[in-house]
Design an enzyme around this catalytic site. Sequence first.
Site, PDB file in Angstrom:
ATOM      1  N   MET A  59       5.759  -0.303   9.057  1.00 15.70           N
ATOM      2  CA  MET A  59       6.473   0.251  10.208  1.00 15.70           C
ATOM      3  C   MET A  59       6.911   1.693   9.961  1.00 15.70           C
ATOM      4  SD  MET A  59       6.898  -1.698  12.959  1.00 15.70           S
ATOM      5  CE  MET A  59       5.873  -3.142  13.264  1.00 15.70           C
ATOM      6  N   HIS A 119       9.942   5.951   7.711  1.00 16.83           N
ATOM      7  CA  HIS A 119      10.064   4.619   8.280  1.00 16.83           C
ATOM      8  C   HIS A 119      10.632   4.688   9.693  1.00 16.83           C
ATOM      9  CE1 HIS A 119      10.871   0.339   8.685  1.00 16.83           C
ATOM     10  NE2 HIS A 119      10.076   0.162   7.644  1.00 16.83           N
ATOM     11  N   HIS A 120      10.142   3.800  10.543  1.00 19.03           N
ATOM     12  CA  HIS A 120      10.597   3.758  11.923  1.00 19.03           C
ATOM     13  C   HIS A 120      12.069   3.361  12.009  1.00 19.03           C
ATOM     14  CE1 HIS A 120      10.268   3.796  16.165  1.00 19.03           C
ATOM     15  NE2 HIS A 120       8.972   3.601  16.226  1.00 19.03           N
ATOM     16  N   ALA A 121      12.599   2.792  10.936  1.00 17.16           N
ATOM     17  CA  ALA A 121      14.030   2.470  10.919  1.00 17.16           C
ATOM     18  C   ALA A 121      14.860   3.752  10.788  1.00 17.16           C
ATOM     19  CB  ALA A 121      14.349   1.519   9.773  1.00 17.16           C
ATOM     20  N   ARG A 155      17.762   8.013  17.226  1.00 21.23           N
ATOM     21  CA  ARG A 155      16.856   7.024  17.773  1.00 21.23           C
ATOM     22  C   ARG A 155      16.939   6.930  19.291  1.00 21.23           C
ATOM     23  NH1 ARG A 155      15.113   3.424  17.016  1.00 21.23           N
ATOM     24  NH2 ARG A 155      13.471   3.394  15.533  1.00 21.23           N
TER      25      ARG A 155
END
Lengths: 468, 468
Positions: free
Chosen positions: B22, B139-141, B198
């Site tokens: 991810m 990372h998409h986090a 985000r």
Amino acid sequence: MVSPIDPTSAAFLFAENRSMPMHVGGLQLFKKPEGAGRTYIRDMYEEMRDVQDIAPLFLKHPKRSIGTAGQWVWEPDEQFDIEHHVRHSALPKPGRVRELLELCSRLHSTRLARERPLWEAHVIEGLRDGRVAMYTKTHHALVDGISAMRLLQSVLSTDPDERDMPAMWGARPKRAKTSKELSRVEQSLADVPIQALRTALGITAEAAGMPGALVKTISKGLKNETSALSLYAPRTLFNQNITGSRRFAAQDWPIERLRAIGKKTGTTLNDVVLAMCSGAIRTYLLELDSLPEQPLVAMVPVGLNAKQSQVASADGGNAVGAVMVQLATDLHDPAKRLATIHKSMRDGKEALSSMTPVQIMAMSALGQAPAILGPMLRMQGIVRPPYNLIISNVPGPKTTHYWNGAQLVGTYPLSIPINGMALNITCTSYDGNMAFGLTGCRRTVPHLQRLLNHLDEEVAALEKAAGV
Amino acid sequence: MVSPIDPTSAAFLFAENRSMPMHVGGLQLFKKPEGAGRTYIRDMYEEMRDVQDIAPLFLKHPKRSIGTAGQWVWEPDEQFDIEHHVRHSALPKPGRVRELLELCSRLHSTRLARERPLWEAHVIEGLRDGRVAMYTKTHHALVDGISAMRLLQSVLSTDPDERDMPAMWGARPKRAKTSKELSRVEQSLADVPIQALRTALGITAEAAGMPGALVKTISKGLKNETSALSLYAPRTLFNQNITGSRRFAAQDWPIERLRAIGKKTGTTLNDVVLAMCSGAIRTYLLELDSLPEQPLVAMVPVGLNAKQSQVASADGGNAVGAVMVQLATDLHDPAKRLATIHKSMRDGKEALSSMTPVQIMAMSALGQAPAILGPMLRMQGIVRPPYNLIISNVPGPKTTHYWNGAQLVGTYPLSIPINGMALNITCTSYDGNMAFGLTGCRRTVPHLQRLLNHLDEEVAALEKAAGV
């Protein structure tokens, strides 16, 4: 097709964490054959990548789940992707050995992902002298350092004209062997069950299970009942907790030079190797103003013949024990240091030969499963390390070997530093040279590469002292 | 200093597995400034590595333990090692774009280890045209694709003579700004809390928490109550489970050419981009003899102005919704395909503007949290994918930008394929060019790079059809 993981392998998986990746590495240097074309390295890479069959050892990955009752098991990787494992890399300019060692340090710092089979191989171009490098990385749950070297050897040939040789991870076809192939190791190691592979250093599941014998051996050592075991090593900067960053340095010296020193002084090749390490470490620690007054102690695995050890390993060869060697780092004079090391080594081997087979096996476990040793030592109330570092010397092929016509010109081992043991020195001999591979935690052992210069100075100092 | 992870970030950590890393990636190409010396790339690497302060975003890693009650939390990495994150790499010979894309494919295939901060940057030398490449992986986090692009932009300058510019991961000093610095994005994005970062795509914790609105939106779509949502996409080879191997292909085309087609046909730049994709995918699937009779459906994130959407995102800009676009892959004629796409897009946007804010937010979640969407669709008894692939178009800087004098000549996004969605196309515009980044599962989408040729042919076909 799930299969159980033997307890020793499982112990390495359990012991592994971010600061202590549990893989062994190897760096090989090859010389291109005469008339190699512009695409030689790419072709070599593609040949290694496009193997028809992969040996089972290189196809399975460890898994632990509720379905396996929380136990680690081996499972074939359904999504096996050879391009993940065999990689074509290049060095940044100017492509010196320095850039190569930096790349190897970096590659050796990263843990192998458990979701895939636990190995990687990098075919590396860009060395300005035109040589080809190969860095391989294999989890200790698959092979130990010795087995990895034998595995490599099993795919090499002494014949520069031989071709169609498999990659290390290729399954060897079951067919009648030609006389050329017979000159190689008879059975492909990659096809041997893992358990048998791991016995090379005499580790058994019981040893990894920390049986009573090991506890007894350590208790004896505490009471100084056997000089093979020292538990009075001084604290040094090598004996701290480590991080996951690695620095790797490597170089080789002609065995002839080391042997000449041995001959003049009545010591063995291994004694000279240890004296080189001792002198280099002494200088290194002096420069950092942190040489302890007491001499450092090295754990040195030694081969024992079947009679001495009363146990033979599975491959019918010799068993291995461990000797604690006083490195005499308190002495300034190289000749005196060499003599002290020689005596310490001899005493240790003698003590070892008077030990029972189970005790010897327990001693091996000290060196081979150091990660699982820590908690046990603390259980025994021992807070100081029983030794300062591990120095091992693994004999390799004595003659020139080739892989599909490319001459192997050097092979260097990368090992596993652990908490409390931030530096590991592993030596391998090959084709007239003794190669030193130094693997350390980059943070705990600053400027590790300086040890190479110190080793070189020490050879000269020993030669002078011995009057060679 | 442990801090909680917001639910959306946690969802990306939960959804991640070996087949679905991810992280988002970026490939940037730089032209060395005039008079750059032999060590230019090494110096550039060292400058990026030797940043004084790292922004907090790039220093923490996720942790879950009994101590955190099984929850994911952010924790500063006590053993942070910049050399693990910033790397100097080189391409094998002959150093074409092909070798660069192969390296990026490989780097993009490997998961980021959670024991370290979730990012990597590679300064890559060895392109035979002398350009410098940089591949970054985050990372998409931590960031989504849009934020990553804004983060990059925030450290670039339009002034070729500006120097002492920080790396993307460097913390910006809190001091009076010079007029030059004011020309850059006012606040460093790396210093902004993650939650705010985000929101760029309007994802909220509620959306990631799969609220009732999303279920309602999907149910409506099933009943065909809104044309913004299609749940009748045909099955294609893109809609299978994927493996963890990635193939990345990228190329750019002058925006002027695409805009000319739009002008002649009364369509938008985005319509032309979609028509290019449609034509290329049609040819690709025809060659593989697997073009379905029904037209493919693409999920296309679109910007909505505040009035349309009735919600503004945290940064005061526009919110984003998602439109399901009929790609008209059943039509042979490029002009008819473009017209159909234009109509489908317009209808979708209109439908979107009649949706409630919560519905729009839920629609975004469809595209932005596809990994968590799968289980929910199954819960609703939906087994066919609601769309065949995601095509997004992220606007970038319109003028030439520099990093410490090195001209950014191209920037290409690497995205996240997931199970059932094996191909992702993300476009970004920069300095007069439209860059296409195609990221796919290498096994599920064979010969992905062929799509680049097909895209190129499609531009010519559209030009011809439009009479440009």
